[in-house]
Design an enzyme around this catalytic site. Structure first.
Site, PDB file in Angstrom:
ATOM      1  N   TYR A  14      58.230  34.099  44.451  1.00 31.25           N
ATOM      2  CA  TYR A  14      57.299  33.124  44.965  1.00 31.25           C
ATOM      3  C   TYR A  14      57.637  32.944  46.426  1.00 31.25           C
ATOM      4  O   TYR A  14      56.926  32.139  47.178  1.00 31.25           O
ATOM      5  CB  TYR A  14      57.466  31.759  44.255  1.00 31.25           C
ATOM      6  CG  TYR A  14      56.934  31.831  42.941  1.00 31.25           C
ATOM      7  CD1 TYR A  14      55.611  32.127  42.497  1.00 31.25           C
ATOM      8  CD2 TYR A  14      57.920  31.598  41.782  1.00 31.25           C
ATOM      9  CE1 TYR A  14      55.126  32.258  41.309  1.00 31.25           C
ATOM     10  CE2 TYR A  14      57.401  31.926  40.317  1.00 31.25           C
ATOM     11  CZ  TYR A  14      56.156  32.200  40.168  1.00 31.25           C
ATOM     12  OH  TYR A  14      55.539  32.348  39.079  1.00 31.25           O
ATOM     13  N   HIS A  19      51.190  28.870  47.858  1.00 32.42           N
ATOM     14  CA  HIS A  19      51.684  27.829  47.242  1.00 32.42           C
ATOM     15  C   HIS A  19      52.952  26.903  47.594  1.00 32.42           C
ATOM     16  O   HIS A  19      53.384  26.007  47.309  1.00 32.42           O
ATOM     17  CB  HIS A  19      51.666  28.071  45.663  1.00 32.42           C
ATOM     18  CG  HIS A  19      51.277  26.826  44.566  1.00 32.42           C
ATOM     19  ND1 HIS A  19      50.267  25.801  45.107  1.00 32.42           N
ATOM     20  CD2 HIS A  19      51.318  26.627  43.411  1.00 32.42           C
ATOM     21  CE1 HIS A  19      50.244  24.845  44.286  1.00 32.42           C
ATOM     22  NE2 HIS A  19      50.786  25.411  43.038  1.00 32.42           N
ATOM     23  N   TYR A  61      59.454  24.101  39.027  1.00 32.34           N
ATOM     24  CA  TYR A  61      57.963  24.680  39.021  1.00 32.34           C
ATOM     25  C   TYR A  61      57.186  23.632  39.595  1.00 32.34           C
ATOM     26  O   TYR A  61      57.403  22.380  39.140  1.00 32.34           O
ATOM     27  CB  TYR A  61      57.616  25.460  37.745  1.00 32.34           C
ATOM     28  CG  TYR A  61      58.415  26.804  37.577  1.00 32.34           C
ATOM     29  CD1 TYR A  61      58.013  27.898  38.190  1.00 32.34           C
ATOM     30  CD2 TYR A  61      59.603  26.601  36.648  1.00 32.34           C
ATOM     31  CE1 TYR A  61      58.794  28.934  38.082  1.00 32.34           C
ATOM     32  CE2 TYR A  61      60.414  27.941  36.592  1.00 32.34           C
ATOM     33  CZ  TYR A  61      59.871  28.883  37.312  1.00 32.34           C
ATOM     34  OH  TYR A  61      60.661  30.166  37.424  1.00 32.34           O
ATOM     35  N   ASN A  63      54.396  22.297  38.321  1.00 29.08           N
ATOM     36  CA  ASN A  63      53.674  21.055  37.530  1.00 29.08           C
ATOM     37  C   ASN A  63      54.480  20.260  37.042  1.00 29.08           C
ATOM     38  O   ASN A  63      54.231  19.169  36.183  1.00 29.08           O
ATOM     39  CB  ASN A  63      52.621  21.996  36.531  1.00 29.08           C
ATOM     40  CG  ASN A  63      53.668  22.698  35.750  1.00 29.08           C
ATOM     41  OD1 ASN A  63      54.777  23.236  35.804  1.00 29.08           O
ATOM     42  ND2 ASN A  63      53.109  23.294  34.539  1.00 29.08           N
ATOM     43  N   ASP A  88      50.504  22.167  49.711  1.00 32.44           N
ATOM     44  CA  ASP A  88      49.391  23.125  50.297  1.00 32.44           C
ATOM     45  C   ASP A  88      48.111  22.496  49.945  1.00 32.44           C
ATOM     46  O   ASP A  88      48.172  21.728  49.180  1.00 32.44           O
ATOM     47  CB  ASP A  88      49.615  24.499  49.376  1.00 32.44           C
ATOM     48  CG  ASP A  88      49.479  24.348  48.213  1.00 32.44           C
ATOM     49  OD1 ASP A  88      48.510  24.833  47.366  1.00 32.44           O
ATOM     50  OD2 ASP A  88      50.419  23.596  47.434  1.00 32.44           O
ATOM     51  N   ASN A 109      48.847  20.179  40.925  1.00 35.95           N
ATOM     52  CA  ASN A 109      49.779  19.879  39.825  1.00 35.95           C
ATOM     53  C   ASN A 109      50.955  19.451  40.190  1.00 35.95           C
ATOM     54  O   ASN A 109      51.518  18.597  39.661  1.00 35.95           O
ATOM     55  CB  ASN A 109      49.772  21.271  39.130  1.00 35.95           C
ATOM     56  CG  ASN A 109      48.510  21.637  37.977  1.00 35.95           C
ATOM     57  OD1 ASN A 109      47.828  20.735  38.009  1.00 35.95           O
ATOM     58  ND2 ASN A 109      48.444  22.781  37.928  1.00 35.95           N
TER      59      ASN A 109
END
Length: 185
Positions: A14, A19, A61, A63, A88, A109
């Site tokens: 990532y 994101h 993460y 969420n 973002d 999220n």
């Protein structure tokens, strides 16, 4: 005391994705890699104008970001108006930003999780534009890497975002919004 939160997803795959702009901005602001780990987050403590600043990057993460945030808020007894979340935003073009307070998650999220854990939306947000490509599935787009052109735009934007974070720390969100939202074109 101020809490500055950069949102993103852990794992190397990532790195430099749209994101993860919150991680990128907070890394640029931190100016070093001396991150410690606590409450499933990477964190640093700094001093600015005799005020303690805690920078965090949740490792839960996106969420589940609120799980780490609430631990820091409760332990350090941080007021909601002393929190800035860097996220973002698909609705802003790359190179643009917007400061907000008391707003909904807008479908983000990470923000949704933080609102849920804090039981409030009364914290400041620095929304950093990542543009949107309607020809690509949204999930694939936000998890996609920045192009060289986009990265060049971000590299020019980082000093301004650092100014905004410093202003939030020193002046608070109202003055920072007044000074920076109207200048963002």
């Amino acid at each position: 005391m101020k809490l500055i939160i950069g949102l993103g997803n852990p794992e190397k795959k990532y790195n430099n994705t749209r994101h993860n702009i919150g991680f990128l901005v907070i890394d640029n602001f931190a100016q070093n890699t001396n991150w410690k780990q606590k409450w499933n987050a990477l964190y640093q403590e700094k001093q600015l104008n005799n005020e303690k600043i805690i920078l965090i990057k949740p490792l839960t993460y996106m969420n589940l970001s609120g799980n780490s945030v609430i631990e820091f808020v409760n332990y350090y007894k941080i007021n909601l108006d002393d929190i800035l979340v860097i996220q973002d935003d698909l609705d802003l073009d790359i190179g643009n930003y917007r400061l907000k307070i008391n707003s909904s998650s807008g479908g983000h999220n990470g923000i949704k999780s933080i609102i849920e854990k804090l039981n409030s939306n009364a914290f400041a947000r620095l929304k950093v534009g990542i543009s949107n490509n309607k020809n690509i599935n949204t999930k694939d787009y936000v998890l996609g890497k920045f192009s060289k052109e986009e990265q060049a735009i971000l590299n020019k934007l980082y000093p301004k975002l650092n100014e905004i974070i410093n202003s939030f720390i020193i002046d608070g969100i109202a003055k920072t919004m007044n000074n920076y939202n109207r200048k963002n074109k």
